[in-house]
Write a protein that holds these residues in place. Structure first.
Motif, mmCIF file in Angstrom:
data_model
loop_
_atom_site.group_PDB
_atom_site.id
_atom_site.type_symbol
_atom_site.label_atom_id
_atom_site.label_comp_id
_atom_site.label_asym_id
_atom_site.label_seq_id
_atom_site.Cartn_x
_atom_site.Cartn_y
_atom_site.Cartn_z
ATOM 1 N N TRP A 473 12.916 17.934 8.862
ATOM 2 C CA TRP A 473 11.615 18.201 8.582
ATOM 3 C C TRP A 473 11.387 19.580 7.919
ATOM 4 O O TRP A 473 11.371 20.626 8.569
ATOM 5 C CB TRP A 473 10.731 18.140 9.926
ATOM 6 C CG TRP A 473 9.256 18.040 10.034
ATOM 7 C CD1 TRP A 473 8.604 19.263 9.541
ATOM 8 C CD2 TRP A 473 8.483 17.280 10.512
ATOM 9 N NE1 TRP A 473 7.461 19.189 9.643
ATOM 10 C CE2 TRP A 473 7.215 17.793 10.240
ATOM 11 C CE3 TRP A 473 8.291 16.009 11.257
ATOM 12 C CZ2 TRP A 473 5.968 17.310 10.622
ATOM 13 C CZ3 TRP A 473 7.263 15.248 11.256
ATOM 14 C CH2 TRP A 473 5.914 15.859 11.280
ATOM 15 N N LEU A 507 4.097 16.377 15.657
ATOM 16 C CA LEU A 507 5.705 16.757 16.261
ATOM 17 C C LEU A 507 5.953 16.044 17.778
ATOM 18 O O LEU A 507 6.775 15.302 17.896
ATOM 19 C CB LEU A 507 6.073 18.158 16.433
ATOM 20 C CG LEU A 507 6.411 18.712 14.933
ATOM 21 C CD1 LEU A 507 6.507 20.107 15.053
ATOM 22 C CD2 LEU A 507 7.706 17.832 14.335
ATOM 23 N N THR A 511 8.121 12.678 17.886
ATOM 24 C CA THR A 511 9.362 12.864 18.595
ATOM 25 C C THR A 511 9.460 12.035 19.869
ATOM 26 O O THR A 511 10.591 11.328 20.425
ATOM 27 C CB THR A 511 9.623 14.149 18.887
ATOM 28 O OG1 THR A 511 8.659 15.004 19.839
ATOM 29 C CG2 THR A 511 10.050 15.093 17.663
ATOM 30 N N SER A 521 14.689 20.944 12.239
ATOM 31 C CA SER A 521 13.550 21.713 11.598
ATOM 32 C C SER A 521 14.138 22.440 10.502
ATOM 33 O O SER A 521 15.207 23.097 10.371
ATOM 34 C CB SER A 521 12.761 22.472 12.358
ATOM 35 O OG SER A 521 13.609 23.692 12.768
ATOM 36 N N PHE A 536 10.820 20.940 19.588
ATOM 37 C CA PHE A 536 10.699 19.491 19.136
ATOM 38 C C PHE A 536 12.210 18.963 18.431
ATOM 39 O O PHE A 536 12.455 17.719 18.079
ATOM 40 C CB PHE A 536 9.830 19.126 18.225
ATOM 41 C CG PHE A 536 8.470 19.449 18.828
ATOM 42 C CD1 PHE A 536 7.859 18.405 19.613
ATOM 43 C CD2 PHE A 536 7.734 20.630 18.651
ATOM 44 C CE1 PHE A 536 6.882 18.815 20.319
ATOM 45 C CE2 PHE A 536 6.591 20.985 19.050
ATOM 46 C CZ PHE A 536 6.121 20.035 20.125
ATOM 47 N N SER A 537 12.736 20.158 17.643
ATOM 48 C CA SER A 537 13.986 19.813 16.768
ATOM 49 C C SER A 537 15.140 20.788 17.342
ATOM 50 O O SER A 537 15.189 22.024 17.282
ATOM 51 C CB SER A 537 13.788 20.286 15.519
ATOM 52 O OG SER A 537 12.664 19.717 15.036
#
Ligand code: DGJ
Length: 758
Positions: A473, A507, A511, A521, A536-537
């Motif tokens: 992302w 997100l 996710t 990310s 999230f990442s």
């Protein structure tokens, strides 16, 4: 563990204590943050001592409190107008510009877990929380401070909430997540700064009277100043001494200030950046700050990093993939840039699969009109002239090679030359009547609007439903022309934060809907490498600069606050595409393997020798992946121009020796010392044998090739390793090569595997 008695509050973790008390005029005062002190310790009153001094021009709280000089006190959350003229934690305007507030203690509550529904919330597991409500002395304005103690990880999460109980609106102009007053100013400040291609380089300087600050106004946490800030004693080093970290769980504009007051006190504040910020709070409304993480270590910077790393992995990152073995990637970007087509990509993928690489990532250029970076953003359907069977078809073909498939997206952006812009020009962030500033020919989508968030959500859900296992992302510009067209916004100063709220909603939804996808990310490299993104990442693209020498500094700075498992590092071409530096293939691997390894070069153009070297790198990495991705990171003592990094798991230690340049006739052995080695144990040490290439040795090739080269291994007592250390074999320096001599060039590394054998 949290305790409250007689107006005193104790927020403790295994090795640290945070102590506060209610002062004589009702202010919440700070007493201590540092080493552990039990709540029943005798003599707590001696920590700060009495206020027994009167100063000529001091502004005292009021006639009845002639000892309450707020400017000389350690406070928990300070507001302007009652004598504390240091930086304020809160500035809120009411009645046409009044800013004086006087938050006084009102009540508290203690509970297990953490109740703070703000995205991206830190997990409440393992936490107990102290919630203290302060109320203004006159107005119905409450400020709720929350302190969540994570005993195991030695971390405290702080946040603040403000509630407007007045009949009129309150304009919030500045609102700190955390303020921390320390009783002396004998600190250095360490910040992590740079710009594109040189993110998070460590800078350390003495705190001097006045305010030192770092911030971001880029609309992202930024490559200019990361929100991680460390205060440390001048004598603190990697292994010894006191250090305090603060970091925001936030990916937007932030500001961290450290103030040394005329009375020699130190105030640290972490907040959303007041720059352009103004949040309108109508009657009955509240505003919640992002969370901030603080941690104290008495065992140097490595001790601090350990706490921060464990905390990020355990309590911030929510992905299922956090502790998984992360796949080794081949990324198409520097291998092919925009020159992509299915056959070419599959050839690259097949070559990668053959050397053991596990994930193929199709980077920019696969969708809409995206033939170059001037167009196409916003149109998230595959360009069938490049991927004839669409994205799903391509994913199937990658899977057929036995690899995982990954895709690049840049969902927050729009190009003028796109079908999306033709349909929705009003979604592009710009101020009516002004021409918007441009970066990389692209513009922001207004994520402060629900309809835009819904569009992005749906288009990304389509892309992610293609069967991909991984998503990169990306976000490739900084904000300009700050303007929100969100109908709920009460003030244009809400733009930056509302944007972040829109992004986090996206997100969170994506996710959760695709829990098996591994997210990485990215933001022009590491322009948004922060705890909010990590929530999230679980991994982030560390920097577009993949030159191993630059990366030693970038990864070093990043590792101060972020775990090995969050740093995505790729071996790329030599000469490097960013600075044209030539670095041997094995040395590029040495740096890249500390974290999440990937490759980003055209494998179809490499020689058999180079492919054989990569095959060996990949198999070494797979064998030691747990340690290199999830081990405990620390620095070993530098020696003779080399730095040493260590990743340590229960089973082994992997050590990187990196030298910036090779000397001539240096005449002594470099030493490897492992201070944490157990003196009563015995260890085996083995050096990873590297491939040596003809171009690395030039005229010396034949001479070297004819020598019967010996590897290096030893069995050594921990008592030696932890104190004297061992002498490493000599490095080639211009004359003869002995069987034990090793070749180390400039910007070169060796890797060692150390195991406890008894
Ligand atoms: C910036 C990223 O940092 C690169 O890795 C690459 O994905 C490009 N964007 C693609 O446009």
């Amino acid at each position: 563990m949290i305790d409250a008695r007689d107006g005193w509050f104790f927020v403790s973790t295994r090795h640290t204590s945070y102590i506060m008390k209610v002062g004589e005029a009702g202010h919440l005062e700070h007493v201590h943050y540092g080493g552990y002190i039990p709540s029943d310790a005798e003599g707590l009153g001696c920590i700060q001592g009495p206020d027994d001094i009167r100063i000529g021009d001091g502004t005292y709280y009021d006639e009845e409190h002639q000892h309450t000089l707020l400017a000389r006190k350690l406070l928990e959350y300070s507001a302007p107008g009652k004598g504390d003229t240091r930086e304020s934690a809160v500035i809120a305007e009411y009645r046409n510009g009044l800013i004086t507030l006087d938050p006084l203690f009102r009540s508290f509550r203690i509970y297990e877990g953490k109740d703070y529904p703000v995205l991206p919330a830190v997990s409440g597991e393992g936490a107990s929380t102290l919630e203290i409500t302060l109320r203004d002395a006159v107005l119905p304005i409450d400020i709720i401070l929350r302190y969540s103690a994570y005993e195991e990880e030695d971390v405290i999460v702080r946040s603040a909430e403000i509630r407007n109980g007045m009949d009129e609106p309150l304009l919030l102009r500045s609102f700190a997540s955390a303020m921390l007053d320390l009783p002396d100013a004998g600190w250095d400040i360490m910040t992590f700064d740079g710009t594109w291609g040189r993110e998070r380089k460590e800078n350390r300087r003495r705190l001097v009277p006045g305010v030192s600050y770092v911030d971001s106004k880029l609309g992202a946490s930024s490559n200019e100043h990361n929100p991680l800030v460390i205060l440390l004693r001048p004598e603190t080093d990697d292994r010894h001494g006191e250090a305090i970290a603060v970091n925001m769980v936030y990916s937007g504009n932030h500001m961290e200030k450290a103030e040394v007051s005329p009375y020699g006190l130190c105030r640290l504040i972490a907040s959303i950046n007041p720059y352009g910020f103004c949040w309108k709070l109508d009657k009955g409304c509240s505003f919640r700050s992002p969370e901030a993480v603080i941690s104290y270590s008495a065992s140097g910077l490595d001790g601090l990093s350990y706490a921060l790393h464990r905390f990020a992995e355990r309590r911030i990152e929510r992905s299922r993939a956090v502790y998984s073995d992360r796949p080794i990637a081949i990324n198409s970007w520097e291998a092919a840039y925009f020159d992509i087509g299915e056959e070419k990509l599959l050839e690259l993928a097949a070559r990668a699969a053959d050397v053991g690489i596990e994930l193929f990532v199709l980077d920019d250029g696969w969708f809409g009109r995206r033939t170059d970076d001037t167009r196409g953003l916003g149109d998230w359907t595959a360009d069938t002239s490049k991927l004839p069977e669409g994205l799903s078809g391509f994913v199937r073909r990658i899977h057929a090679l036995g690899m995982k498939a990954g895709i690049w997206v840049e969902p927050e952006m729009i190009s003028i030359d796109s079908a999306l812009y033709e349909k929705h020009p009003e979604w592009l962030v710009s101020i009516p009547g002004r021409k918007p500033a441009v970066a990389r020919h692209q513009y922001f989508l207004d994520l402060t609007r629900d309809d835009v968030v819904s569009y992005v959500l749906d288009s990304m859900a389509d892309v992610f439903s293609s069967g991909v296992d991984y998503v990169k992302w990306d976000m490739n510009r900084n904000m300009s022309d700050y303007f929100t067209s969100c109908p709920e916004a009460g003030h244009q100063g809400e733009f930056f934060h509302r944007y972040m709220q829109g992004l986090y909603t996206l997100l969170e939804k994506l996710t959760s809907a695709f829990p098996d996808i591994l997210f990485e990310s990215c933001s022009s490299g590491g322009n948004r490498f922060d705890l909010g993104a990590l929530a999230f990442s679980p991994q982030g693209w560390t920097s577009d600069d993949t030159d191993a020498l630059e990366r030693m500094e970038i990864q070093h700075g990043t590792l101060r606050g972020y775990p090995l498992s969050s740093l995505s590092n790729h071996v790329t071409a030599s000469p490097n595409h960013q600075n044209l530096r030539r670095t041997s293939l094995e040395d590029r691997f040495g740096t890249a393997c500390f974290g999440i390894l990937g490759y980003e070069l055209d494998l179809t153009k490499l020689s058999e020798e180079e492919l054989a070297a990569i095959r060996d790198q990949v198999s070494f990495y797979k064998e030691h992946r747990r340690t290199l991705q999830h081990g405990r990171f620390s620095h070993l003592p530098p020696s003779d121009g080399a730095v040493f990094w260590m990743a340590c798991s229960d089973d082994e230690m992997i050590i990187l020796e990196h030298q910036m340049r090779n000397g001539v006739n240096t005449g002594r052995h470099r030493r490897l010392v492992i201070p944490s080695a157990d003196p009563s144990a015995v260890y085996s040490i083995e050096r990873r044998e590297k491939h040596v290439f003809r171009e690395d040795l030039g005229d010396k090739w034949d001479e070297w090739a004819s020598v019967q080269h010996q590897g290096f291994s030893a069995v050594v007592s921990g008592s030696i390793l932890s104190s004297a250390g061992i002498a490493l074999p000599s490095i080639f320096t211009g004359k003869a090569i002995e069987p034990t001599t090793r070749i180390l060039l400039d910007n070169a590394s060796d890797l060692y595997v150390v195991r406890r054998i008894r």
